[in-house]
Design an enzyme around this catalytic site. Structure first.
Site, PDB file in Angstrom:
ATOM      1  N   HIS A   1       0.812  -1.221   0.000  1.00 41.19           N
ATOM      2  CA  HIS A   1       0.000   0.000   0.000  1.00 41.19           C
ATOM      3  C   HIS A   1       0.841   1.265   0.000  1.00 41.19           C
ATOM      4  O   HIS A   1       0.317   2.361  -0.223  1.00 41.19           O
ATOM      5  CB  HIS A   1      -0.986  -0.006   1.178  1.00 41.19           C
ATOM      6  CG  HIS A   1      -0.381   0.284   2.510  1.00 41.19           C
ATOM      7  ND1 HIS A   1      -0.072  -0.703   3.434  1.00 41.19           N
ATOM      8  CD2 HIS A   1      -0.024   1.455   3.103  1.00 41.19           C
ATOM      9  CE1 HIS A   1       0.423  -0.151   4.518  1.00 41.19           C
ATOM     10  NE2 HIS A   1       0.468   1.157   4.340  1.00 41.19           N
TER      11      HIS A   1
ATOM     12  N   ASP B   1     -10.269  -6.410   3.578  1.00 36.06           N
ATOM     13  CA  ASP B   1     -10.655  -7.802   3.715  1.00 36.06           C
ATOM     14  C   ASP B   1      -9.453  -8.708   3.424  1.00 36.06           C
ATOM     15  O   ASP B   1      -8.383  -8.502   3.931  1.00 36.06           O
ATOM     16  CB  ASP B   1     -11.854  -8.133   2.827  1.00 36.06           C
ATOM     17  CG  ASP B   1     -13.096  -7.363   3.278  1.00 36.06           C
ATOM     18  OD1 ASP B   1     -13.086  -6.873   4.425  1.00 36.06           O
ATOM     19  OD2 ASP B   1     -14.046  -7.251   2.513  1.00 36.06           O
TER      20      ASP B   1
ATOM     21  N   SER C   1       4.395   1.770   8.510  1.00 32.49           N
ATOM     22  CA  SER C   1       3.936   0.769   7.556  1.00 32.49           C
ATOM     23  C   SER C   1       5.083   0.326   6.652  1.00 32.49           C
ATOM     24  O   SER C   1       5.861   1.152   6.171  1.00 32.49           O
ATOM     25  CB  SER C   1       2.819   1.328   6.681  1.00 32.49           C
ATOM     26  OG  SER C   1       1.688   1.656   7.441  1.00 32.49           O
TER      27      SER C   1
END
Length: 372
Positions: free
Chosen positions: A164, A229, A305
Site C-alpha cells: 500500500h 478484507d 507501515s
C-alpha cells in the site's frame, strides 16, 4: 492439481521441525517451500500514478473473519501470487506464475472501521538516537521510502515493504515512478573531524541519503481489490535499487506459528510520522494469528507501515543466533472480538508460498529458495 487437497498442500507445504521441549533455545524451523516460477509476461499500459499515498490500511476483517473465509482455489492462489512489475521508466508488466510442490511432506499448521488509534495505553516505543545505534545492525536495515513509509533491507539491492506504500489496490501512488529509498547518514562529511558526542545529551544530527528504485514487484493479490478484507493478506512489495546499498541486510524467513516465537513476541523499527526523522523501535506480544496475518498491539503510527517484523532464534545448521524477517507491518484494524470491539495492528506473515515468491524476486533462481 486444482483440487482442494492440492491447495491445502500448497498452503501448508512446510516441514516444520521444532525443537523438543527439553531444548532451551528457540530454534528456527526447517521448511521445505514450494516453487513459484514465471510462466508468461505481458506488457501493460503505463500507469497514471494518480493515487494518493496512504501510510496505513484499515480493514474490517479481523481474525474470526479470516479464519472463517473459505480456502481459495488453486487457480485463485496462482492469480494472487502473479505480479506486476513497475520499472523506473514507467513501463509496467504483468507476470503469471506456476506453483509446484517438489516435496510430498506436509504439515498442517495453520467490526467496522473507525479513526486510527495505534497507541495502546502507555506508549512503549523507543526512539533510536546516535550513529552507534542507527548505523549498526539491526537498526541499520530500516530505510525510509520517499512515499512516507518504511522498508527493510533484505539483500544487496532489495528492500521489502508494504504494497500500500506504492499502490492503493487500484492505482499506483503519486511518486511511485520516481520512488527513492533513504538511508540515515551522519550530517558531517566523511573524513571530517567531528567531536565525539556519543555520550552527549544532544543526539548527533542525521540526514537521509537517497537511492533510486529500479523496479518494483507487487502481487496481484493486492491489486485485485481496494486493499481491505482478504486483500490485506498480500500487502507486501519488493523494491530493487539501482545500485547496491553496501549495508548488512536481514534475511527473510518463513513465519513460525506464534506459539513458537521467543516469548510469543515480535520486533520492528520504523519511521513513525509523529517523530519526524527518528527511527522508532518497538516489541510486543502476538495476540492472535491467521495463516496470513499476525495480530498484535505494538504501538505504531502511520509511517511505520512496511517495516520488517523480525525475531531472533537459534540457527541449528550454523550454530548461531540469527534474526530473520517473518512479516511486514501493514496497518490498523478495528475488529469485533466475540462481540467486543478491539483495536489491532496487523502484520502480513511470510508464508511458504510468499517466501518462495519473494525469494525468487530477489535471487531469480528457485534452487536458491528451497529452504525457508
Amino acid at each position: 492439481m486444482a483440487g482442494l487437497s492440492t491447495l491445502i498442500l500448497l498452503l501448508c507445504a512446510a516441514k516444520d521441525v521444532m525443537p523438543s521441549s527439553s531444548h532451551w533455545k528457540p530454534t528456527w524451523p526447517s521448511y521445505r517451500v514450494p516453487v513459484i516460477l514465471p510462466q508468461s509476461t505481458l506488457n501493460l499500459d503505463k500507469p497514471q500514478f494518480d493515487a494518493e499515498a496512504r501510510l496505513e490500511v484499515v480493514s474490517p476483517c479481523g481474525p474470526a473473519c479470516h479464519k472463517s473465509s473459505p480456502l481459495p482455489t488453486y487457480e485463485e492462489v496462482k492469480h494472487y501470487l502473479s505480479y506486476e512489475t513497475l520499472y523506473a521508466n514507467g513501463s509496467l508488466t504483468e507476470t503469471e506464475v506456476g506453483i509446484y510442490i517438489l516435496s510430498n511432506s506436509a504439515d498442517g499448521s495453520q467490526g467496522k472501521s473507525r479513526t486510527k488509534r495505534q497507541i495502546y495505553g502507555y506508549d512503549s516505543r523507543f526512539s533510536i538516537f546516535g550513529k552507534d545505534f542507527l548505523l549498526n545492525y539491526p537498526f541499520s536495515t530500516s530505510v525510509k521510502l520517499s512515499t512516507g513509509c518504511t522498508g527493510t533491507l533484505v539483500a544487496e539491492k532489495h528492500v521489502l515493504t508494504a504494497a500500500h506504500c506504492i499502490h492503493d489496490g487500484k492505482s499506483y501512488v503519486k511518486g511511485a515512478q520516481k520512488l527513492r529509498v533513504g538511508f540515515l547518514k551522519p550530517k558531517h562529511k566523511d573524513g571530517s573531524k567531528v567531536a565525539n558526542i556519543t555520550n552527549s545529551a544532544m543526539p548527533e544530527k542525521m540526514k537521509f541519503q537517497w537511492i533510486r528504485v529500479k523496479r518494483t514487484h507487487v502481487p496481484k493479490g493486492w491489486i485485485k481489490g481496494n486493499a481491505n478484507d482478504i486483500g490485506m493478506d498480500y500487502d507486501y512489495a519488493l523494491l530493487e535499487l539501482k545500485k547496491p546499498h553496501k549495508r548488512k541486510f536481514m534475511k527473510i524467513g518463513v513465519s513460525p506459528p506464534a506459539r513458537h516465537l521467543p516469548g510469543g513476541r515480535i520486533h520492528f523499527s520504523g519511521y513513525d510520522n509523529d517523530r519526524p526523522g527518528n527511527l522508532v523501535y518497538r516489541f510486543c506480544d502476538v495476540k492472535d494469528e491467521t495463516y496470513d496475518l499476525l495480530y498484535q498491539q505494538c504501538d505504531a503510527q502511520p509511517g511505520a507501515s512496511g517495516s520488517g517484523v523480525y525475531v531472533r532464534m537459534w540457527k541449528r545448521q550454523n550454530h548461531k543466533w540469527e534474526r530473520k524477517i517473518i512479516g511486514i507491518f501493514s496497518g490498523h484494524q478495528w475488529v469485533d472480538m466475540n462481540g467486543t470491539p478491539q483495536d489491532f495492528n496487523v502484520a502480513v506473515r511470510i508464508t511458504p508460498l510468499k517466501y518462495a515468491q519473494i525469494c525468487y524476486w530477489i535471487k531469480g533462481n528457485y534452487l536458491d529458495c528451497r529452504e525457508g
